[in-house]
Design a protein around this motif. Structure first.
Motif: not given
Length: 228
Positions: A182, A188, A192, A215, A218-219
């Motif tokens: 990430p 990016t 994020r 967050y 996603d990571t």
């Protein structure tokens, strides 16, 4: 260039004993063989063995009783979160469990921070968020990202959240090179994370909780894909 530290015989023995304990070759609750027998088996002196024992007692894997012997501690039942960095190095599957806790604790921290952060802390969070975008290289970006989360924990006003955050990061940062997905692009990574900081700064706890949860999910997904 700074010389790399040399591994001593105590380092090697400690690592070998730790691996044997965590792999179950010396089960929890069992007593290790007598020192002389164990030293002969590993090909070391009893002095070296005692030094390695001392480190593993400090780490919470062994307990020594004078006149009785050295026993493997039931670390799964009695151990604390300080064992996590050692366990992650032994078995990467621990990372998934750490991330599950990271997700739930991190979202709660953001919610609490939204309710309690001061204007000074809002400014600090934005400054640290900008540092994510300005960092050079995936490792620097990841470490800058970590500082935002440490600041979020401080903004809760609860020192236990700070210690929990430190513990979780300490557990997986030693293997962060495998979790850099990430953080390969600073812009990016900044984009994020920005919704979390802005939600906290707005004082909206529900929005901050949702932003942090998104967050962290996603990571986590990206990092675990890289680990696999």
């Amino acid at each position: 260039m700074e010389a790399l530290p040399r591994e001593t015989i105590v380092d090697v023995l400690e690592s070998r004993l730790r691996e044997d304990i965590l792999a179950g070759r010396h089960p929890a609750g069992s007593y290790l063989p007598p020192e002389r027998q164990l030293a002969d088996g590993y090909g070391v002196t009893r002095t070296t063995l005692k030094h390695a024992f001392g480190r593993l007692v400090q780490a919470g894997l062994l307990e020594t009783r004078h006149g009785v012997g050295t026993r493997v501690r039931d670390y799964a039942r009695l151990g604390g979160a300080d064992l996590l960095p050692m366990l992650v190095r032994h078995d990467a599957k621990w990372v998934r469990e750490i991330f599950e806790v990271r997700r739930s604790v991190g979202a709660l921290i953001a919610e609490r921070a939204a309710a309690r952060a001061t204007s000074k802390q809002h400014a600090e969070l934005r400054r640290l968020l900008d540092a994510v975008r300005e960092a050079d290289g995936a490792d620097a970006v990841q470490l800058a990202d970590v500082e935002v989360h440490r600041a979020l924990a401080r903004a809760t006003g609860n020192r236990v959240y700070v210690l929990l955050t430190n513990t979780l990061f300490n557990a997986y940062l030693p293997v962060r090179a495998a979790l850099s997905g990430p953080f390969t692009d600073p812009e990016t990574a900044h984009r994020r994370l920005a919704p979390v900081v802005e939600a906290v700064a707005s004082g909206d706890g529900r929005k901050a909780h949702a932003a942090a949860d998104a967050y962290l999910r996603d990571t986590e997904k990206i990092m675990l894909e890289g680990l696999a």
